[in-house]
Design a protein around this motif. Structure first.
Motif, PDB file in Angstrom:
ATOM      1  N   TRP A 127       0.806  -1.214   0.000  1.00 55.15           N
ATOM      2  CA  TRP A 127       0.000   0.000   0.000  1.00 55.15           C
ATOM      3  C   TRP A 127       0.847   1.276   0.000  1.00 55.15           C
ATOM      4  CZ3 TRP A 127      -0.207   3.960   3.571  1.00 55.15           C
ATOM      5  CH2 TRP A 127       0.437   3.752   4.789  1.00 55.15           C
ATOM      6  N   LYS A 128       2.029   1.263   0.621  1.00 55.56           N
ATOM      7  CA  LYS A 128       2.826   2.487   0.695  1.00 55.56           C
ATOM      8  C   LYS A 128       3.284   2.939  -0.692  1.00 55.56           C
ATOM      9  CE  LYS A 128       4.561   1.795   5.402  1.00 55.56           C
ATOM     10  NZ  LYS A 128       5.772   1.595   6.266  1.00 55.56           N
ATOM     11  N   GLY A 129       3.834   2.009  -1.462  1.00 61.31           N
ATOM     12  CA  GLY A 129       4.286   2.369  -2.801  1.00 61.31           C
ATOM     13  C   GLY A 129       3.148   2.776  -3.715  1.00 61.31           C
ATOM     14  N   VAL A 130       2.046   2.017  -3.630  1.00 61.45           N
ATOM     15  CA  VAL A 130       0.888   2.336  -4.471  1.00 61.45           C
ATOM     16  C   VAL A 130       0.298   3.692  -4.084  1.00 61.45           C
ATOM     17  CG1 VAL A 130      -1.383   1.565  -5.221  1.00 61.45           C
ATOM     18  CG2 VAL A 130       0.390  -0.112  -4.757  1.00 61.45           C
ATOM     19  N   ALA A 131       0.224   3.951  -2.783  1.00 59.89           N
ATOM     20  CA  ALA A 131      -0.337   5.213  -2.314  1.00 59.89           C
ATOM     21  C   ALA A 131       0.519   6.397  -2.745  1.00 59.89           C
ATOM     22  CB  ALA A 131      -0.475   5.191  -0.791  1.00 59.89           C
ATOM     23  N   LEU A 132       1.841   6.236  -2.694  1.00 56.78           N
ATOM     24  CA  LEU A 132       2.730   7.318  -3.124  1.00 56.78           C
ATOM     25  C   LEU A 132       2.546   7.622  -4.602  1.00 56.78           C
ATOM     26  CD1 LEU A 132       5.005   9.294  -2.500  1.00 56.78           C
ATOM     27  CD2 LEU A 132       6.643   7.457  -2.953  1.00 56.78           C
ATOM     28  N   ILE A 133       2.465   6.585  -5.410  1.00 54.35           N
ATOM     29  CA  ILE A 133       2.241   6.800  -6.836  1.00 54.35           C
ATOM     30  C   ILE A 133       0.873   7.440  -7.073  1.00 54.35           C
ATOM     31  CG2 ILE A 133       1.780   5.543  -9.000  1.00 54.35           C
ATOM     32  CD1 ILE A 133       4.168   3.767  -8.307  1.00 54.35           C
ATOM     33  N   GLY A 134      -0.094   7.116  -6.210  1.00 54.23           N
ATOM     34  CA  GLY A 134      -1.422   7.708  -6.337  1.00 54.23           C
ATOM     35  C   GLY A 134      -1.436   9.214  -6.188  1.00 54.23           C
ATOM     36  N   VAL A 135      -0.483   9.750  -5.426  1.00 56.12           N
ATOM     37  CA  VAL A 135      -0.391  11.210  -5.291  1.00 56.12           C
ATOM     38  C   VAL A 135      -0.127  11.841  -6.659  1.00 56.12           C
ATOM     39  CG1 VAL A 135       0.909  13.095  -4.241  1.00 56.12           C
ATOM     40  CG2 VAL A 135       0.406  11.035  -2.910  1.00 56.12           C
ATOM     41  N   PHE A 136       0.721  11.185  -7.458  1.00 55.82           N
ATOM     42  CA  PHE A 136       1.071  11.720  -8.776  1.00 55.82           C
ATOM     43  C   PHE A 136       0.127  11.221  -9.868  1.00 55.82           C
ATOM     44  CE2 PHE A 136       4.911  11.757  -6.233  1.00 55.82           C
ATOM     45  CZ  PHE A 136       5.379  13.040  -6.440  1.00 55.82           C
ATOM     46  N   ASN A 137      -0.570  10.122  -9.604  1.00 56.51           N
ATOM     47  CA  ASN A 137      -1.473   9.565 -10.594  1.00 56.51           C
ATOM     48  C   ASN A 137      -2.878  10.160 -10.504  1.00 56.51           C
ATOM     49  OD1 ASN A 137      -2.177   7.519 -12.643  1.00 56.51           O
ATOM     50  ND2 ASN A 137      -3.462   6.694 -11.025  1.00 56.51           N
ATOM     51  N   SER A 138      -3.248  10.639  -9.322  1.00 52.82           N
ATOM     52  CA  SER A 138      -4.604  11.159  -9.136  1.00 52.82           C
ATOM     53  C   SER A 138      -4.627  12.483  -8.379  1.00 52.82           C
ATOM     54  CB  SER A 138      -5.462  10.126  -8.372  1.00 52.82           C
ATOM     55  OG  SER A 138      -5.583   8.935  -9.108  1.00 52.82           O
ATOM     56  N   GLY A 139      -3.976  12.532  -7.213  1.00 51.63           N
ATOM     57  CA  GLY A 139      -4.078  13.717  -6.366  1.00 51.63           C
ATOM     58  C   GLY A 139      -3.640  14.994  -7.052  1.00 51.63           C
ATOM     59  N   LEU A 140      -2.386  15.051  -7.505  1.00 52.51           N
ATOM     60  CA  LEU A 140      -1.866  16.258  -8.136  1.00 52.51           C
ATOM     61  C   LEU A 140      -2.557  16.571  -9.464  1.00 52.51           C
ATOM     62  CD1 LEU A 140       0.138  18.594  -8.228  1.00 52.51           C
ATOM     63  CD2 LEU A 140       1.846  17.018  -9.174  1.00 52.51           C
ATOM     64  N   PRO A 141      -2.755  15.588 -10.369  1.00 46.72           N
ATOM     65  CA  PRO A 141      -3.430  15.915 -11.629  1.00 46.72           C
ATOM     66  C   PRO A 141      -4.855  16.432 -11.437  1.00 46.72           C
ATOM     67  CG  PRO A 141      -2.317  13.813 -11.805  1.00 46.72           C
ATOM     68  CD  PRO A 141      -2.271  14.199 -10.362  1.00 46.72           C
ATOM     69  N   PHE A 142      -5.635  15.784 -10.569  1.00 48.92           N
ATOM     70  CA  PHE A 142      -7.008  16.240 -10.356  1.00 48.92           C
ATOM     71  C   PHE A 142      -7.027  17.657  -9.794  1.00 48.92           C
ATOM     72  CE2 PHE A 142      -8.678  11.618  -9.666  1.00 48.92           C
ATOM     73  CZ  PHE A 142      -8.434  11.360 -11.001  1.00 48.92           C
ATOM     74  N   LEU A 143      -6.099  17.960  -8.889  1.00 52.05           N
ATOM     75  CA  LEU A 143      -6.017  19.301  -8.322  1.00 52.05           C
ATOM     76  C   LEU A 143      -5.669  20.326  -9.403  1.00 52.05           C
ATOM     77  CD1 LEU A 143      -6.055  21.157  -5.867  1.00 52.05           C
ATOM     78  CD2 LEU A 143      -3.679  20.514  -5.418  1.00 52.05           C
TER      79      LEU A 143
END
Length: 298
Positions: A67-83
């Protein structure tokens, strides 16, 4: 057309239509929620939708283990782009945002070249040059950094969209390098969890002073469940049925639906220059990804 081909063709069109609508729903929600809360609630709703499916399919152990690696990638895959996109939609149209979103494969190829040393052949290098020339043409038309009625300058909005596309490119290559072997649903769910955790505190800080209306809430539920949760399932099914190359081609069709929705529901104006630049970007992207091969079979 065979039955399997018909199924993936239906999924292809449906996915393009759903992802094209995400810009419309984000625009509606952002007006009342603001960009930070809109992005945060989108990933939170998607998490609430995807997590039970992941657990029901017996993939919870894999999610907990990585979960840690997947969650970190999620910041760049969803969090930052959606923002970035919700910020941009305060100033520029949904159609323009979707056209810029079509550059994601360009940035993916560029990041793979610089980071993973995956140098593309000459035809794909030409595609990168053509695609980024189209971006420059489109950005030049919106180069003003003077704030408009929304308080956001169009130039900053365009740069925010391009930052989102670069973030997608980085996350895609990071997932390829570090998350190999994980089921796609686990990656999707973990990435939404990571984005939710990253945006929770900023969303609380920038929460709107006045409670948004039902219209904005319905738009958020639609973009979270339909355009994120269900769309991910369709996307991964399309990869399985038709292969990654055909799944990637959906990026080229999304702007068609986004422009249509923007004109129909928001009364947005589409210029000839936008269409010309969009065609240049799509052609460059098709070349850079190998979907269009000069002198060969596409």
């Amino acid at each position: 057309m065979t039955a399997p081909a018909r199924r993936w063709a239906i999924d292809f069109v449906l996915l393009a239509a759903i992802w094209g609508a995400s810009f419309l729903f984000m625009r509606i929600a952002t007006v009342e929620f603001g960009p930070v809360a809109t992005a945060a609630l989108r990933v939170a709703i998607a998490t609430a939708f995807l997590l039970p499916i992941t657990l029901l399919r017996g993939q919870g152990a894999q999610l907990r283990a990585r979960w840690k690696g997947v969650a970190l990638i999620g910041v760049f895959n969803s969090g930052l782009p959606f923002l970035c996109f919700t910020f941009a939609l305060l100033s520029i149209t949904t159609g323009l945002s979707a056209i810029l979103n079509a550059t994601v494969p360009l940035f993916g190829a560029l990041v793979a070249w610089v980071w993973l040393k995956d140098k593309p052949p000459a035809a794909r290098l030409l595609g990168l040059a053509v695609g980024f020339a189209g971006v420059a043409m489109l950005a030049w038309d919106k180069a003003s950094f003077k704030p408009d009625a929304s308080g956001v300058a169009p130039g900053w909005a365009v740069l925010a969209c391009l930052l989102a596309c670069l973030s997608y490119g980085v996350s895609a290559n990071a997932a390829k390098r570090y998350l190999g072997g994980l089921p796609a649903l686990v990656t999707a769910t973990g990435s939404q969890i990571g984005a939710t955790l990253a945006l929770a505190l900023p969303a609380a800080w920038f929460w709107p002073a006045r409670m948004p209306g039902a219209h904005a809430w319905l738009a958020l539920i639609a973009v979270g469940v339909l355009c994120t949760g269900i769309a991910y399932i369709l996307y991964f099914r399309l990869i399985e049925q038709a292969g990654p190359a055909k799944a990637l081609a959906v990026t080229f069709v999304i702007p068609v639906f986004a422009v249509f929705y923007g004109v129909l529901f928001l009364g947005e104006h589409v210029t000839g220059w936008m269409l010309v630049c969009g065609a240049v970007i799509v052609c460059g992207t098709a070349l850079s990804t190998g979907l269009l091969k000069p002198g060969g079979k596409a």
